[in-house]
Design an enzyme around this catalytic site. Structure first.
Site, PDB file in Angstrom:
ATOM      1  CD  GLU A  28     -19.790 -94.586 -23.816  1.00 21.09           C
ATOM      2  OE1 GLU A  28     -20.253 -93.499 -23.439  1.00 21.09           O
ATOM      3  OE2 GLU A  28     -18.585 -94.913 -23.639  1.00 21.09           O
TER       4      GLU A  28
ATOM      5  CD  GLU B 175      -9.021 -50.130 -61.310  1.00 23.85           C
ATOM      6  OE1 GLU B 175      -9.924 -49.368 -60.942  1.00 23.85           O
ATOM      7  OE2 GLU B 175      -7.815 -49.958 -61.051  1.00 23.85           O
TER       8      GLU B 175
ATOM      9  CG  ASP C  79      -7.343 -78.201 -42.378  1.00 24.62           C
ATOM     10  OD1 ASP C  79      -8.150 -77.301 -42.653  1.00 24.62           O
ATOM     11  OD2 ASP C  79      -7.185 -78.638 -41.224  1.00 24.62           O
TER      12      ASP C  79
ATOM     13  CB  CYS D  44     -10.745 -79.631 -44.293  1.00 26.04           C
ATOM     14  SG  CYS D  44     -10.864 -79.083 -42.576  1.00 26.04           S
TER      15      CYS D  44
ATOM     16  CG  PHE E 146      -9.795 -58.037 -59.244  1.00 23.12           C
ATOM     17  CD1 PHE E 146      -9.273 -59.281 -59.565  1.00 23.12           C
ATOM     18  CD2 PHE E 146     -10.395 -57.292 -60.260  1.00 23.12           C
ATOM     19  CE1 PHE E 146      -9.356 -59.779 -60.865  1.00 23.12           C
ATOM     20  CE2 PHE E 146     -10.483 -57.787 -61.557  1.00 23.12           C
ATOM     21  CZ  PHE E 146      -9.964 -59.032 -61.858  1.00 23.12           C
TER      22      PHE E 146
ATOM     23  CG  ASP F 156     -15.781 -72.748 -52.711  1.00 24.61           C
ATOM     24  OD1 ASP F 156     -15.490 -73.492 -53.667  1.00 24.61           O
ATOM     25  OD2 ASP F 156     -14.912 -72.271 -51.946  1.00 24.61           O
TER      26      ASP F 156
ATOM     27  N   GLY G  12     -10.379 -75.279 -41.922  1.00 27.78           N
ATOM     28  CA  GLY G  12     -10.821 -75.051 -40.546  1.00 27.78           C
ATOM     29  C   GLY G  12     -12.308 -75.395 -40.484  1.00 27.78           C
TER      30      GLY G  12
ATOM     31  CE  LYS H 167      -9.964 -82.560 -41.440  1.00 21.03           C
ATOM     32  NZ  LYS H 167     -10.072 -82.886 -40.004  1.00 21.03           N
TER      33      LYS H 167
HETATM   34  C1  DGJ Z   1      -8.695 -77.678 -38.763  1.00 25.00           C
HETATM   35  C2  DGJ Z   1      -9.614 -78.811 -39.132  1.00 25.00           C
HETATM   36  O1  DGJ Z   1     -10.863 -78.370 -39.429  1.00 25.00           O
HETATM   37  C3  DGJ Z   1      -9.614 -79.825 -37.990  1.00 25.00           C
HETATM   38  O2  DGJ Z   1     -10.533 -80.842 -38.235  1.00 25.00           O
HETATM   39  C4  DGJ Z   1      -8.229 -80.364 -37.854  1.00 25.00           C
HETATM   40  O3  DGJ Z   1      -7.892 -81.065 -39.015  1.00 25.00           O
HETATM   41  C5  DGJ Z   1      -7.252 -79.235 -37.605  1.00 25.00           C
HETATM   42  N1  DGJ Z   1      -7.360 -78.201 -38.565  1.00 25.00           N
HETATM   43  C6  DGJ Z   1      -5.838 -79.758 -37.589  1.00 25.00           C
HETATM   44  O4  DGJ Z   1      -4.915 -78.769 -37.488  1.00 25.00           O
END
Ligand code: DGJ
Length: 732
Positions: free
Chosen positions: A616, A178, A480, A528, A282, A536, A530, A478
């Protein structure tokens, strides 16, 4: 010898270059902790164990009438449970008779060259040319025949000891685990502060230093991911420890799921630090002959303050963690389509953004969310990883070729662990997501989490990722993950194993990443969740870089990147120049300042290049060139110095990179709060050679390292709020 065992005193000493870690087998077979701190010779440490007859502190049976031996106050290396130690335990096992007792006594040990093996989860390894030693100590609970195998590996030059525990069931009946901490560290009483990194989505890893007081203090995650809210990194330091001096301990856990880091100051003001999988939600059934592996914990001690601690973690994570060749290479300057277009794009628009980005010195174009299935908003499409031909008529390979023809690399966004109810995948496999039968499910961003504890779900992710990577020449991915887990119940496991699902999810994810990421060393993977929800070390094993936060506001980023820098080297932190006013905060910050902040990591852009003026774009081109010229190498291999603490110094925030040879430095500063008729402030540099002379690029005057560090450089009074400066120093 890094690891020494003294037969007479039954003492183990683990030496790194600057630290020593000691433990001892007690006269009754318990493994006691003796010492962890700056390096000491191989000497007898027995006096560190002081015995007392204390009220309400029970004495184990084997101590007979000796009322001075009690586990209630002895420093233990791995605690017993149910035997008179009332502090938070290292282990909790439910035995076949229902008792919750575990009394591990040393059975044997072995010292061997190299590193112990840890299967199923990411862990550190020696790089070429490095050597080290490992120690395994077996603690057997005679009655249950459950055995905790404590593993230690010494990274001598890095001043790091890695630890893990494997629980083995040697009985003929199942044992229910546990709680199994990856490490416990018991320390004698002292005046300590603890530093943790709590936060939230869009404001992650806020540096928090508070005095340790009696009682139990805990940070952790029960969200299924290591989380935006707490990071699996913990610092314990003496009261007087500063950036430059003093003793501090850092603990990091190489794990991406639910974790717990807790510190208990007990009745006698002793400290116990535990780190491991969060015991909340857990439990794991370990059958006869089976074992359970805890994730790896990293333990580091610095006698040179917090900067010394950070440098050790940075070098370790840069050199001994990530398995991909990219970790040592310059990363391309990228532009990401998310804040430029969100879901509102088609091929033509993407090509225009890419075309204009070329004029900004960009090398990699990344197509973010919205390119597949029926993904026109975040309510649908997750799970259907086929390109939407209405938006991208040339298909994935056609678009990729066009981007490559522009002289740019091509990157793509995926969120493989998720599914929308409005998707072909969900309609075909409604049972593939985490949700308890007969209960209404909980949505997050209108999506559900796939059940990665199921092999067929993992296989499906591997197969669509492989298909995607073979269909088009993709240079960057990427990865996510946009919600916390809930309704954690798997249709593939019996009732008594539902406590295993959180951990099995993480193991499933690692299996998928092993297959997809490690077999594509040519692809640059970016983690990624969010932004920084899974920042980590286990994710850094697979991803040389992680999108640090969904918050691109340069001023907020100062704090986020400051907190992140305590454990993680800037070369693993992706940071972008975004548009103004900023999409998260509405703040206006000069373009140069946005550059300076984004160049405190892996640099890129997150804006619609077609909306920038020619002037720019020319500025952005200079930014990309400056990054490649000045920052890229220093970020990959230099030492990082925090020059101010944004929580204490409200006027400016500053940092620098110094080359290992100390012959080059890059200094950056942003004014965060401007007052009228401002005080003249001086910025004191760090990490230079006292006796050497340095010149600021573009200027004639020279300063000694000693002067730059002790008197500092004047911060121009004319700088306005949110204005920034950045300059290079060279030894002359
Ligand atoms: C969360 C990510 O951190 C953003 O950069 C973007 O990729 C969105 N999701 C897309 O849904």
């Amino acid at each position: 010898m890094a690891i020494v065992y003294n037969e007479n005193s039954r003492t183990f000493l683990l030496h790194t270059k600057n630290t020593t870690y000691g433990m001892k087998i007690s006269r009754y077979g318990n493994l006691l902790h003796l010492y962890y701190g700056q390096r000491i010779p191989d000497e007898n440490l027995d006096y560190l164990i002081q015995l007392h007859d204390r009220g309400f502190s029970p004495n184990p049976n084997e101590a007979g009438n000796d009322r001075t031996f009690s586990l209630d106050f002895l420093n233990q290396e791995f605690s017993t449970d149910g035997k008179g130690d009332y502090r938070s335990p290292s282990i909790q096992v439910v035995n076949p008779d229902g008792s919750r007792i575990f009394s591990g006594k040393v059975k044997d040990h072995r010292i061997f060259p190299g590193k112990y093996t840890l299967s199923g989860m990411p862990s550190l390894s020696f790089q070429e040319g490095e050597a080290g030693e490992s120690l395994e100590i077996r603690l057997l609970d005679q009655e249950s025949q459950g055995e905790a195998v404590l593993c230690y590996c010494v990274f001598e030059d890095k001043d790091v000891i890695t630890r893990t525990v494997r629980f083995e069931n040697h009985s003929d009946k199942p044992l229910r685990l546990e709680r199994l901490m990856s490490m416990t560290l018991d320390l004698n009483a002292g005046a300590y502060d603890m530093i943790t990194f709590p936060g939230r989505h869009l404001m992650e890893r806020e540096f928090t230093r508070v005095p340790v007081t009696p009682g139990l203090h805990a940070v952790g995650s029960s969200r299924g991911a290591s989380s935006h809210q707490y990071n699996p990194f913990f610092i314990l330091c003496e009261k007087e420890t500063s950036e430059d001096q003093g003793l501090c301990y850092g603990v990091s856990l190489i794990y991406s799921g639910n974790f717990l880091m807790e510190l208990e100051q007990d009745q006698f003001h002793k400290l116990r630090l535990n780190a491991g999988i969060n015991p909340k939600d857990f439990s794991f059934l370990i059958g006869p002959g089976e074992s359970f592996q805890a994730p790896e914990a990293v333990l580091c001690c610095s006698g040179e303050g917090l900067t010394g601690l950070s440098h050790r973690f940075h070098d370790l994570f840069r050199e001994n963690l990530c398995r991909l060749p990219y970790v040592k290479k310059n990363r391309p300057v990228l532009i990401n389509s998310w804040e430029a277009a969100y879901f509102d794009f088609d091929e033509e628009k993407l090509l225009k953004i890419a075309g204009e980005a070329k004029k900004m010195g960009v090398e990699l174009f990344v197509m973010d969310d919205g390119w597949f299935g029926s993904r026109d908003s975040d309510n649908a499409g997750l799970g259907d990883w086929k390109v939407n031909l209405k938006k991208i008529p040339s298909g994935l390979s056609g678009l990729t070729e066009k981007i490559h023809a522009m002289g740019l690399q091509f990157g793509i966004w995926v969120e493989p662990e998720m599914v929308n109810e409005d998707s072909e995948l969900y309609r075909a496999h409604p049972d593939w997501c985490l949700k308890a039968a007969g209960r209404p499910m909980t949505r997050g961003r209108n999506q559900l989490v796939l059940d990665l504890s199921r092999q067929e779900v993992c296989d499906y992710i591997v197969s669509f990722m492989e298909e995607m990577l073979s269909e088009a020449k993709i240079d960057y991915v990427k990865w996510d993950m946009n919600r916390s887990l809930s309704d954690v119940w798997s249709g593939a496991l019996p009732a008594e194993r539902q406590g295993e699902v959180f951990h099995r999810y993480v193991l499933g994810l690692y299996r998928v990443l092993d297959q997809v990421v490690l077999s594509h060393p040519e692809v640059l993977f970016c983690g990624c969740c969010g932004g920084g929800g899974r920042f980590d070390p286990a994710m850094l094993y697979y991803h040389p870089q992680i999108w640090c936060s969904d918050n691109t506001d340069a001023v907020n980023r100062l704090k986020i990147q400051y907190g992140t820098s305590f454990a993680y080297p800037p070369c693993c932190l992706e940071a972008h120049v975004s548009t103004c006013p900023n999409h998260q905060t509405g703040r206006e910050v000069p373009l140069r300042t946005r550059e300076i902040v984004a160049q405190n990591g892996i640099f890129g852009f997150e804006l619609d290049s077609t909306k920038l003026s020619e002037e720019e774009k020319a500025q952005c081109m200079e930014q990309s060139e400056r990054y490649r010229r000045n920052n890229a190498k220093l970020i990959l291999s230099g030492d990082y110095y925090r020059l101010s603490n944004p929580y204490e110094n409200l006027y400016y925030n500053a940092w620098s990179y110094v080359s290992k040879e100390k012959d080059r430095a890059l200094v950056s500063l942003v004014i965060t709060e401007k007052e009228g008729n401002d005080a003249q402030r001086f910025l004191k540099l760090r990490g230079l050679k006292k006796e050497a002379f340095y010149q600021i690029e573009g200027r004639q005057d020279r300063f000694s390292g000693a002067l730059l560090m002790q008197a500092g450089l004047p911060i121009p009074c004319g700088l306005r709020q949110y204005e920034g400066i950045s300059f290079c120093l060279k030894e002359v």
